[in-house]
Write a protein that holds these residues in place. Structure first.
Motif, short mmCIF file in Angstrom:
data_model
loop_
_atom_site.label_atom_id
_atom_site.label_comp_id
_atom_site.label_asym_id
_atom_site.label_seq_id
_atom_site.Cartn_x
_atom_site.Cartn_y
_atom_site.Cartn_z
N MET A 192 -6.60 -14.32 -14.13
CA MET A 192 -6.62 -12.95 -13.58
C MET A 192 -5.20 -12.47 -13.33
N ARG A 193 -4.96 -11.21 -13.62
CA ARG A 193 -3.64 -10.63 -13.38
C ARG A 193 -3.41 -10.49 -11.88
N GLU A 194 -2.14 -10.41 -11.50
CA GLU A 194 -1.81 -10.22 -10.09
C GLU A 194 -2.43 -8.92 -9.60
N PRO A 195 -2.94 -8.91 -8.37
CA PRO A 195 -3.64 -7.72 -7.88
C PRO A 195 -2.69 -6.66 -7.34
N ILE A 196 -3.23 -5.49 -7.16
CA ILE A 196 -2.61 -4.45 -6.36
C ILE A 196 -3.28 -4.50 -5.00
N VAL A 197 -2.51 -4.64 -3.94
CA VAL A 197 -3.04 -4.70 -2.58
C VAL A 197 -2.89 -3.33 -1.94
N VAL A 198 -3.95 -2.80 -1.34
CA VAL A 198 -3.87 -1.53 -0.63
C VAL A 198 -4.36 -1.72 0.79
N GLY A 199 -3.56 -1.29 1.75
CA GLY A 199 -3.92 -1.39 3.15
C GLY A 199 -4.63 -0.13 3.61
N VAL A 200 -5.77 -0.29 4.26
CA VAL A 200 -6.54 0.86 4.72
C VAL A 200 -6.90 0.70 6.19
N ASP A 201 -7.02 1.84 6.89
CA ASP A 201 -7.45 1.82 8.29
C ASP A 201 -8.52 2.88 8.57
N GLY A 202 -9.04 3.49 7.51
CA GLY A 202 -10.06 4.51 7.67
C GLY A 202 -9.52 5.91 7.79
N SER A 203 -8.20 6.07 7.92
CA SER A 203 -7.61 7.40 8.02
C SER A 203 -7.65 8.08 6.65
N PRO A 204 -7.65 9.43 6.62
CA PRO A 204 -7.68 10.12 5.32
C PRO A 204 -6.56 9.70 4.39
N VAL A 205 -5.35 9.53 4.93
CA VAL A 205 -4.24 9.20 4.03
C VAL A 205 -4.38 7.78 3.49
N SER A 206 -5.00 6.86 4.24
CA SER A 206 -5.20 5.51 3.71
C SER A 206 -6.24 5.52 2.60
N LEU A 207 -7.24 6.39 2.69
CA LEU A 207 -8.22 6.52 1.61
C LEU A 207 -7.58 7.15 0.38
N GLN A 208 -6.61 8.05 0.59
CA GLN A 208 -5.87 8.61 -0.54
C GLN A 208 -5.00 7.53 -1.18
N ALA A 209 -4.49 6.60 -0.36
CA ALA A 209 -3.74 5.46 -0.90
C ALA A 209 -4.67 4.58 -1.75
N ALA A 210 -5.92 4.41 -1.30
CA ALA A 210 -6.88 3.61 -2.07
C ALA A 210 -7.16 4.28 -3.42
N GLU A 211 -7.29 5.60 -3.42
CA GLU A 211 -7.51 6.32 -4.67
C GLU A 211 -6.32 6.15 -5.61
N TRP A 212 -5.10 6.25 -5.06
CA TRP A 212 -3.89 6.07 -5.87
C TRP A 212 -3.87 4.66 -6.46
N ALA A 213 -4.23 3.66 -5.65
CA ALA A 213 -4.24 2.28 -6.13
C ALA A 213 -5.22 2.11 -7.29
N GLY A 214 -6.37 2.80 -7.23
CA GLY A 214 -7.34 2.72 -8.32
C GLY A 214 -6.80 3.29 -9.61
N ARG A 215 -6.11 4.43 -9.53
CA ARG A 215 -5.51 5.02 -10.72
C ARG A 215 -4.47 4.08 -11.34
N GLU A 216 -3.64 3.49 -10.47
CA GLU A 216 -2.60 2.61 -10.97
C GLU A 216 -3.19 1.33 -11.56
N ALA A 217 -4.24 0.81 -10.92
CA ALA A 217 -4.89 -0.41 -11.42
C ALA A 217 -5.48 -0.18 -12.80
N ALA A 218 -6.05 1.01 -13.03
CA ALA A 218 -6.60 1.32 -14.35
C ALA A 218 -5.51 1.32 -15.41
N LEU A 219 -4.31 1.81 -15.06
CA LEU A 219 -3.19 1.81 -16.00
C LEU A 219 -2.73 0.39 -16.31
N ARG A 220 -2.71 -0.45 -15.29
CA ARG A 220 -2.15 -1.80 -15.42
C ARG A 220 -3.18 -2.84 -15.84
#
Length: 286
Positions: free
Chosen positions: A1-29
């Motif tokens: 398995m390739r090295e993961p992308i780790v995303v930290g979340v706390d339930g805040s709107p901006v942390s969920l936006q960080a999760a969305e960004w991580a998903g886009r980047e993971a799809a590229l990588r």
């Protein structure tokens, strides 16, 4: 398995936006994503006797709901991305930095639920940017419409190869134009102990700075010839130039110690850009 992308979340709107960004980047990588939430059992570490259990069913259910919501954000538009979730304990910054060992990227929002609303950068994002063992992405607000351009701030010195390596790889992944930006207010010191002139010819120094930048990127142009490159040298404060550029690019990339002297573990330029950039910022440590 390739090295993961780790995303930290706390339930805040901006942390969920960080999760969305991580998903886009993971799809590229083609990388998996590990969604991490740091749970502190007792606020302020108040000692209680007898000591209760780890946490109650109600809280466990709330944490699972939080993680599932973040995992759904990661998969939004990218259902094939592999996602796992994890609950960490301890200080948020320290726990995420430890979790980032062996990861490709650590992704966090610029400010979570804690702290004061008027602060532009939270303590967790600042801590991770200054100490993470892998590049850190600070996400600020919703992901904008893709412009197909990223910008990397470089000093022109050879010790910024990590920033250029990341920037060229990222541009190649995205099929994006890479703008390499070098801003100067005084002639660049090319070595330790070099004396800078008190009076200098601005035009001549500008040409020297352009030559330094060309030399810095020459090797990378050969390694990744398919990346469309724009080299830009401006006479301006580096923080101001990068903050202005961040509004027109999908990603702003710079070194952790950009700007020389350290402020809370970051160079002055990196610290200013993290506070005022108008889009996602990547901090690359040497």
């Amino acid at each position: 398995m390739r090295e993961p992308i780790v995303v930290g979340v706390d339930g805040s709107p901006v942390s969920l936006q960080a999760a969305e960004w991580a998903g886009r980047e993971a799809a590229l990588r083609g990388a998996p994503v590990r969604v991490a939430h740091v749970a502190t059992e007792w606020a302020h570490h108040i000692p209680l006797v007898p000591e209760p259990g780890r946490w109650g069913e109600e809280r466990s259910g709330a944490l699972e709901e939080l993680l599932q919501g973040a995992a759904n954000q990661v998969r939004a538009g990218h259902p094939d991305v592999q996602v796992t979730t994890e609950i960490l304990e301890g200080g948020a910054g320290e726990a995420l930095v430890a979790e980032a060992k062996g990861a490709q990227l650590l992704v966090v929002g610029n400010r979570g639920r804690g702290g004061f609303a008027e602060l532009l950068l939270g303590s967790v994002s600042r801590y991770t940017a200054s100490r993470s063992p892998c590049p850190v992405v600070i996400v600020r607000g919703p992901y904008p419409h893709a412009r197909g351009q990223i910008v990397a701030g470089v000093t022109g010195r050879a010790d910024r190869s990590a920033v250029l390596d990341f920037a060229f790889r990222e541009a190649e992944l995205r099929g994006a134009v890479l703008r390499v930006l070098h801003a100067w207010t005084h002639p660049t010191s090319t070595g330790p102990g070099d004396m800078l002139p008190l009076v200098y010819d601005v035009e001549a120094v500008g040409q020297e700075e352009e030559a330094l930048l060309a030399q810095a990127v020459a090797g990378w142009r050969e390694i990744r010839p398919d990346v469309e490159l724009i080299q830009q040298v401006v006479r301006a404060h580096p923080a101001k130039a990068l903050i202005e550029a961040s509004g027109d690019h999908d990603l702003t990339i710079l070194g952790a110690h950009e700007g020389g002297r350290s402020l809370l573990g970051l160079g002055f330029v990196a610290h200013a850009v993290l506070h005022h950039a108008r889009g996602p910022v990547v901090i690359v440590r040497p």
